[in-house]
Write a protein that holds these residues in place. Structure first.
Motif, PDB file in Angstrom:
ATOM      1  N   ASP A 140       2.794  -3.093   5.407  1.00  0.00           N
ATOM      2  CA  ASP A 140       2.023  -2.474   4.316  1.00  0.00           C
ATOM      3  C   ASP A 140       1.779  -3.436   3.154  1.00  0.00           C
ATOM      4  OD1 ASP A 140       2.226  -0.168   5.859  1.00  0.00           O
ATOM      5  OD2 ASP A 140       3.893   0.643   4.694  1.00  0.00           O
TER       6      ASP A 140
ATOM      7  N   SER B 176      -2.416  -4.105   7.588  1.00  0.00           N
ATOM      8  CA  SER B 176      -1.556  -5.165   7.064  1.00  0.00           C
ATOM      9  C   SER B 176      -0.104  -4.959   7.485  1.00  0.00           C
ATOM     10  CB  SER B 176      -1.630  -5.197   5.536  1.00  0.00           C
ATOM     11  OG  SER B 176      -2.879  -5.677   5.101  1.00  0.00           O
TER      12      SER B 176
ATOM     13  N   TYR C 232       0.847  -1.177   0.000  1.00  0.00           N
ATOM     14  CA  TYR C 232       0.000   0.000   0.000  1.00  0.00           C
ATOM     15  C   TYR C 232       0.892   1.239   0.000  1.00  0.00           C
ATOM     16  CZ  TYR C 232      -3.701  -3.265   1.169  1.00  0.00           C
ATOM     17  OH  TYR C 232      -4.588  -4.324   1.147  1.00  0.00           O
TER      18      TYR C 232
ATOM     19  N   THR D 264      -0.329   1.359   5.111  1.00  0.00           N
ATOM     20  CA  THR D 264      -1.499   0.485   5.079  1.00  0.00           C
ATOM     21  C   THR D 264      -2.771   1.211   5.484  1.00  0.00           C
ATOM     22  OG1 THR D 264      -2.443  -1.571   5.913  1.00  0.00           O
ATOM     23  CG2 THR D 264      -1.089  -0.308   7.444  1.00  0.00           C
TER      24      THR D 264
END
Length: 223
Positions: free
Chosen positions: A177, A174, A166, A170
Motif C-alpha cells: 500500500d 502498489s 494508501y 492500495t
C-alpha cells in the motif's frame, strides 16, 4: 527560503507546486530542464505531469536532463527534494529513491481524492504531521503502482522509510500500500498523490497537502 520548481517539456503541475510553495511562505524559483544551475535554492520540487511525453518509461528521459544532474548532486549534499507523481517517477529513475513506478494494476488511469496515512513524520517534508495522521489529497496517475524487490521493501520498512500509505488499501496495486517513500537521510521524498492540489478548499478537497511545504520550511530553519 527559496524553493526551486522544475519544468520539463510535458510538465503540468509546476504552477500548482509553485503556488503551494508561496502559500507555505517560501519564495518559488522557476527552474528549466536544460538549466545547469539551481540558482541558489534551498530545496527543490520535481512536479507532476508527463515529462517528455513519458517516452521510454515515465520519468526516464527527465532523469538525465541537465537540471537533474544538479539536483542529484545537491541531494547528495543534503538538500531537500520532493518528487510528486511524475516527479516521484523521475527520482526513482535518477537513483535518488529505490524501486519503480509501473502501470496501475487495473491498467486504468486513477483520478480520485485519496486518503493517505502518514507513516513517518521525521522527514524534511513531513514534520508538520503526526505519525498515523490521515490526510486527503488528489491522486491522478496511470503509472502509479510502486514496486521493488523483497530486499528493498524490507529495507524501506525496517528503516522507517515508507512515508505514506494508501489508507484502506492500495488503489493501484502498489506493494504494501505504499504511496510515498524517502531516502535514507529523510531529505528526499517521493509520493504519487498530489499534495499541491490540496492547499486550498476552493480548489481542492482539503488543505492537508500544505503540510509538506510548511514542513520543509521548518526543517530548513532547524538545520
Amino acid at each position: 527560503m527559496r524553493v526551486g520548481v522544475i519544468t520539463f517539456p510535458g510538465t503540468l503541475d509546476d504552477e500548482d507546486a509553485a503556488r503551494a510553495v508561496r502559500r507555505a511562505g517560501a519564495e518559488s524559483v522557476s527552474l528549466w530542464h536544460a538549466d545547469r544551475d539551481l540558482r541558489g535554492v534551498d530545496a527543490v520540487v520535481v512536479p507532476g505531469g508527463f515529462s517528455y511525453g513519458d517516452y521510454l518509461r515515465a520519468g526516464a528521459i527527465a532523469s538525465i536532463a541537465p537540471i537533474m544532474t544538479e539536483v542529484v548532486a545537491a541531494a547528495g549534499r543534503g538538500m531537500p527534494v520532493l518528487g510528486i507523481c511524475n516527479g516521484f517517477q523521475i527520482l526513482c529513475e535518477a537513483g535518488l529513491l529505490p524501486g519503480a513506478l509501473i502501470r496501475n494494476s487495473g491498467l486504468h488511469f486513477v483520478c480520485r481524492d485519496q486518503r493517505l496515512r502518514v507513516e513517518s513524520n521525521t522527514t524534511a517534508w513531513t514534520g508538520a504531521y503526526a505519525a498515523g495522521q490521515e490526510i486527503l489529497v488528489p491522486l491522478k496517475s496511470g503509472e502509479g503502482q510502486y514496486v521493488a524487490d523483497a530486499a528493498t521493501l524490507a529495507q524501506l520498512e525496517g528503516e522507517g522509510r515508507v512515508v505514506f500509505r494508501y489508507a484502506g488499501g492500495t488503489v493501484n496495486g502498489s506493494l504494501a500500500d505504499i504511496a510515498g517513500i524517502s531516502s535514507a537521510n529523510g531529505r528526499v521524498v517521493g509520493l504519487m498523490p498530489h499534495p499541491e492540489h490540496a492547499i486550498d478548499t476552493l480548489t481542492g478537497p482539503s488543505t492537508d497537502g500544505l503540510g509538506l511545504f510548511t514542513s520543509v520550511l521548518r526543517a530548513s530553519a532547524a538545520a
